[in-house]
Design a protein around this motif. Structure first.
Motif, PDB file in Angstrom:
ATOM      1  N   PHE A 150       0.806  -1.214   0.000  1.00 16.22           N
ATOM      2  CA  PHE A 150       0.000   0.000   0.000  1.00 16.22           C
ATOM      3  C   PHE A 150       0.841   1.267   0.000  1.00 16.22           C
ATOM      4  O   PHE A 150       0.315   2.358  -0.036  1.00 16.22           O
ATOM      5  N   ILE A 151       2.142   1.131   0.079  1.00 10.39           N
ATOM      6  CA  ILE A 151       2.957   2.336   0.141  1.00 10.39           C
ATOM      7  C   ILE A 151       4.227   2.177  -0.690  1.00 10.39           C
ATOM      8  O   ILE A 151       4.884   1.145  -0.642  1.00 10.39           O
ATOM      9  N   ASP A 152       4.526   3.206  -1.490  1.00  6.25           N
ATOM     10  CA  ASP A 152       5.754   3.225  -2.284  1.00  6.25           C
ATOM     11  C   ASP A 152       6.595   4.435  -1.937  1.00  6.25           C
ATOM     12  O   ASP A 152       7.787   4.460  -2.143  1.00  6.25           O
ATOM     13  N   SER A 153       5.909   5.453  -1.438  1.00  7.36           N
ATOM     14  CA  SER A 153       6.559   6.731  -1.280  1.00  7.36           C
ATOM     15  C   SER A 153       6.049   7.365   0.002  1.00  7.36           C
ATOM     16  O   SER A 153       4.893   7.199   0.375  1.00  7.36           O
ATOM     17  N   ILE A 154       6.913   8.106   0.668  1.00  9.75           N
ATOM     18  CA  ILE A 154       6.497   8.744   1.915  1.00  9.75           C
ATOM     19  C   ILE A 154       7.094  10.140   1.968  1.00  9.75           C
ATOM     20  O   ILE A 154       8.189  10.376   1.450  1.00  9.75           O
ATOM     21  N   THR A 155       6.352  11.078   2.551  1.00 10.04           N
ATOM     22  CA  THR A 155       6.875  12.439   2.626  1.00 10.04           C
ATOM     23  C   THR A 155       7.570  12.640   3.974  1.00 10.04           C
ATOM     24  O   THR A 155       7.327  11.902   4.929  1.00 10.04           O
ATOM     25  N   VAL A 156       8.423  13.658   4.010  1.00 11.52           N
ATOM     26  CA  VAL A 156       9.127  13.975   5.248  1.00 11.52           C
ATOM     27  C   VAL A 156       8.120  14.298   6.350  1.00 11.52           C
ATOM     28  O   VAL A 156       8.287  13.899   7.508  1.00 11.52           O
ATOM     29  N   ALA A 157       7.033  14.995   5.957  1.00  8.04           N
ATOM     30  CA  ALA A 157       6.019  15.360   6.955  1.00  8.04           C
ATOM     31  C   ALA A 157       5.374  14.101   7.545  1.00  8.04           C
ATOM     32  O   ALA A 157       5.107  14.026   8.750  1.00  8.04           O
ATOM     33  N   VAL A 183      11.431   8.859  -0.745  1.00  2.00           N
ATOM     34  CA  VAL A 183      11.208   9.895   0.255  1.00  2.00           C
ATOM     35  C   VAL A 183      11.063  11.229  -0.452  1.00  2.00           C
ATOM     36  O   VAL A 183      11.862  11.580  -1.311  1.00  2.00           O
ATOM     37  N   SER A 184       9.989  11.954  -0.082  1.00  5.49           N
ATOM     38  CA  SER A 184       9.731  13.232  -0.712  1.00  5.49           C
ATOM     39  C   SER A 184       9.895  14.357   0.289  1.00  5.49           C
ATOM     40  O   SER A 184       9.328  14.315   1.378  1.00  5.49           O
ATOM     41  N   SER A 185      10.670  15.366  -0.096  1.00  5.61           N
ATOM     42  CA  SER A 185      10.854  16.485   0.826  1.00  5.61           C
ATOM     43  C   SER A 185       9.702  17.485   0.709  1.00  5.61           C
ATOM     44  O   SER A 185       9.585  18.387   1.516  1.00  5.61           O
ATOM     45  N   THR A 186       8.853  17.322  -0.309  1.00  2.00           N
ATOM     46  CA  THR A 186       7.674  18.182  -0.396  1.00  2.00           C
ATOM     47  C   THR A 186       6.473  17.427   0.164  1.00  2.00           C
ATOM     48  O   THR A 186       6.615  16.318   0.659  1.00  2.00           O
ATOM     49  N   ASP A 187       5.291  18.034   0.062  1.00  2.00           N
ATOM     50  CA  ASP A 187       4.108  17.368   0.588  1.00  2.00           C
ATOM     51  C   ASP A 187       3.497  16.395  -0.412  1.00  2.00           C
ATOM     52  O   ASP A 187       2.504  15.734  -0.123  1.00  2.00           O
ATOM     53  N   ASP A 188       4.106  16.322  -1.587  1.00  2.00           N
ATOM     54  CA  ASP A 188       3.571  15.447  -2.620  1.00  2.00           C
ATOM     55  C   ASP A 188       4.365  14.141  -2.651  1.00  2.00           C
ATOM     56  O   ASP A 188       5.530  14.128  -3.060  1.00  2.00           O
ATOM     57  N   PRO A 189       3.759  13.063  -2.205  1.00  2.00           N
ATOM     58  CA  PRO A 189       4.495  11.795  -2.163  1.00  2.00           C
ATOM     59  C   PRO A 189       5.026  11.388  -3.530  1.00  2.00           C
ATOM     60  O   PRO A 189       6.059  10.732  -3.636  1.00  2.00           O
ATOM     61  N   ALA A 190       4.322  11.808  -4.587  1.00  2.00           N
ATOM     62  CA  ALA A 190       4.723  11.395  -5.927  1.00  2.00           C
ATOM     63  C   ALA A 190       6.070  11.986  -6.316  1.00  2.00           C
ATOM     64  O   ALA A 190       6.754  11.478  -7.206  1.00  2.00           O
ATOM     65  N   ALA A 191       6.455  13.087  -5.647  1.00  2.00           N
ATOM     66  CA  ALA A 191       7.733  13.710  -5.963  1.00  2.00           C
ATOM     67  C   ALA A 191       8.897  13.011  -5.266  1.00  2.00           C
ATOM     68  O   ALA A 191      10.025  13.485  -5.293  1.00  2.00           O
ATOM     69  N   GLY A 192       8.607  11.892  -4.628  1.00  2.00           N
ATOM     70  CA  GLY A 192       9.630  11.199  -3.843  1.00  2.00           C
ATOM     71  C   GLY A 192      10.774  10.656  -4.680  1.00  2.00           C
ATOM     72  O   GLY A 192      10.631  10.372  -5.861  1.00  2.00           O
ATOM     73  N   VAL A 193      11.903  10.533  -4.042  1.00  2.00           N
ATOM     74  CA  VAL A 193      13.087  10.002  -4.696  1.00  2.00           C
ATOM     75  C   VAL A 193      13.512   8.757  -3.932  1.00  2.00           C
ATOM     76  O   VAL A 193      13.590   8.770  -2.700  1.00  2.00           O
TER      77      VAL A 193
END
Lengths: 322, 317
Positions: B130-137, B234-244
């Motif tokens: 259920f999870i591929d990406s997570i934001t710093v927040a 991991v995404s430094s913005t609030d958009d998980p899709a921008a994760g690296v």
């Protein structure tokens, strides 16, 4: 098989020989060896007191920095936090969970083995079973730990309790640690209980057979009750052993500190914390190491109490038949 | 009792003891500083494997030198470093002021050398779907002090109603210090109800054994256990899709923000005077760099390597 008696004993033992210089030297050497264990015990107590209660040397001891009240009544154990808390109960909780489960496994297994060995087994069975049981006692505890982590949890607990019954079983959990420690104390319970069962006088068995008792009746209704206090003592010693067990529980039970009764969750034991504290230490956090001494001191007091109680029970037992 | 037998037994046990203690001495490398041809390193579990492999490669070239490497965590290592017990401390973060003060107290002068890059990797169980990406927040919500997050759905309502099992390093760890600073904003600030261990392999075991677990540790430990874990972007913005997702390229370039970081070794200046130590360090920043990808870690950029070599040359003057 009767051992042949050495010549110097046959003449009757006198203390005359000890006047000879080499006899004296040997006596002294042996005394020295015996004193090493006494000295070690005293040193351990001194160290525990020095770092735990009152510092004769070195930095302030644990209880000079932390109140006994916090130690006994706080509900959290966070010695390395920026705002440290020192409530011993989460660790005691873990320790007693493991030891309790260990006794639930080890005591029935050990006791039944003892009854079999003492009442049912013939010499042939005994000659196989006893060494195998003793072998079990010789397995290194670290092996038991990994056995718990890589076998008991994934292949016994998870299929049984998670897949079948729907409990959630953590990778590190108290139950797996308890089970392997239970297996570990089985030989101890078995051999000590067997000793007391065998020392129940023959006449008691004969009398109950004469009254028409079956072998089961004799074993369970006469011999076991007659040896009950000795058995109880062995159970208590096994419990003390389980409390002090370190390596297996460190590996199998994980490091989560909590108060609870769910056996499928990770819980750190007192011994587990001591290992943790001696492995890594943050700078300027000497209190973590000191707190390990306080935990060790508590552990020492708990096992000492249990040992004393079991000695009392054993002594009482002896009075009955001698 | 037969005395001769008794004596033989005693002798036997004595020999047993001495053999055992010799073994222990070899592992721990106690009091080894100053003794000839031993370069003793301790510290971070992230950097330890690199120093260990570089040490092995060096030992192969120089049969008269031993490089015993132990792993106790960056913080513990600095304690031993300040006490003059070790030549090199592996550090997955920069030295703290309190540790600097301790070194001063112990009259230890040191050189800091950057040796590699690492990206703290956030991992979940490989069965997690259920999870591929997570934001710093989201990470902060999960890990911040007194966090009330218990279940996955507490963070994102589309995630399952299951307990999150958190695994992370202990406070002696430099990875812990860096992660808490980067995610929670303050070094050492974290929730306290999670499973911590100084042994990263135990964290791997924990996460790989539980479908709803999440943990973090150095990238090398992910590389070593790839088949058992799933790496999160991991995404430094609030958009998980921008994760690296961490990979050698983005860790080296710093694009894996904010969890990419340089890792260091700290060398006692007194030890530097010994020719084998100087040679070892030159090797570490030269051919020894080949060890880094082999233990799953990430080399630093050419520019950083040049700077590190310059720092070493300066210290060796």
């Amino acid at each position: 098989m009767k051992p042949s008696v050495p010549a110097f004993l046959r003449k009757g033992r006198t203390r005359k020989g000890s006047d000879k210089p080499h006899e004296k030297a040997i006596g002294f050497l042996l005394l020295l060896c015996a004193l090493v264990s006494v000295g070690t015990t005293i040193s351990i107590i001194l160290v525990l007191v020095n770092d735990g209660i009152f510092n004769f040397v070195g930095e302030k001891a644990f209880f000079q920095q932390v109140s006994l009240k916090q130690f006994l009544f706080d509900s959290k154990w966070l010695p390395d936090s920026p705002e440290p808390r020192f409530g011993i109960w989460p660790l005691v909780n873990g320790t007693f969970m493991v030891s309790g489960i260990a006794c639930m496994i080890g005591v029935p297994l050990g006791l039944c083995s003892a009854v079999y060995l003492s009442e049912y087994a013939g010499p042939a069975e005994r000659s196989v079973l006893k060494p195998v049981l003793e072998l079990l006692a010789g397995v290194p505890t670290v092996v038991y730990g990994y056995f718990g982590l890589v076998f008991v949890t994934p292949y016994v607990l998870k299929p049984l309790f998670e897949t079948l019954l729907g409990f959630e079983v953590d990778t590190f959990n108290v139950a797996s640690g308890g089970i392997v420690v239970g297996i570990m104390v089985t030989p101890m319970v078995a051999s000590m209980s067997e000793d007391v069962l065998r020392s129940v006088p023959r006449s008691l068995r004969d009398a109950s057979y004469a009254l028409g008792g079956t072998q089961f009746d004799v074993s369970m209704r006469v011999v076991v009750p007659a040896a009950l206090s000795g058995i109880l003592a062995s159970v208590l010693l096994a419990f003390a052993r389980a409390i002090g067990e370190t390596m297996a529980v460190t590996i199998a039970c994980g490091t989560f500190r909590r108060i609870g009764v769910n056996p499928f969750e990770s819980m750190q034991t007192m011994t587990g914390f001591i290992v943790d504290a001696s492995f890594g230490e943050d700078d300027a956090q000497g209190i973590v190491v000191k707190s390990a001494f306080a935990v060790a001191l508590s552990l020492f007091l708990i096992t000492l109490t249990i040992n004393v109680i079991s000695q009392m029970i054993l002594r009482r037992y002896r009075e009955v038949y001698e | 009792m037969n005395f001769r037998l008794c004596f033989a037994l005693m002798l036997g046990s004595l020999i047993g003891c001495s053999v055992e203690s010799a073994n222990n001495g070899g592992d721990v490398g106690e009091n080894a500083v100053g003794s000839a041809k031993r370069i003793v390193a301790d510290g971070s579990s992230t950097v330890g494997p690199i120093t260990g492999l570089v040490g092995e490669m060096f030992e192969e070239l120089h049969s008269d030198v031993e490089v015993p490497v132990t792993i106790t965590g960056t913080g513990t290592g600095f304690g031993r470093f300040a006490a003059g017990e070790i030549d090199i401390n592996d550090a997955s973060r920069r030295i703290k002021d309190s540790e600097k003060a301790k070194c001063e107290e112990g009259n230890i002068e040191y050189v800091e050398l950057m040796v590699a890059m690492d990206g703290i990797s956030v991992v979940v169980n490989k069965d997690n779907d259920f999870i591929d990406s997570i934001t710093v927040a989201q990470l902060k919500k999960m890990w911040e002090p007194d966090s009330t997050v218990k279940k996955w759905k507490d963070i994102d309502p589309t995630w399952p109603d299951e307990d999150i099992k958190l695994f992370g390093p202990g406070r002696e760890s430099g990875t812990f210090d860096y992660f808490t600073k980067a995610i929670n904003g303050e070094e050492g600030a974290t929730r306290d109800d999670y499973s911590s261990s100084g042994d990263d392999n135990q964290l791997v075991t924990g996460v790989s054994g539980d479908k709803y677990a999440l943990g973090y540790f150095g990238y090398g430990y992910y590389e070593m256990s790839k088949d058992k874990l799933k790496l999160l972007k991991v995404s430094s913005t609030d958009d998980p899709a921008a994760g690296v997702a961490p990979s050698p390229e983005v860790i080296q370039s710093g694009a894996y923000a904010p969890l990419a970081r340089p890792v260091f070794i700290y060398v006692n200046k007194a030890s530097l005077k010994r020719p084998e130590v100087a040679e070892f360090l030159t090797f570490y920043l030269g051919e020894g760099q080949e060890a880094i990808p082999k233990v799953g870690c990430v080399k630093m950029s050419a520019k950083d390597l040049e700077a590190a070599n310059a720092a070493l040359a300066e210290a060796l003057k």
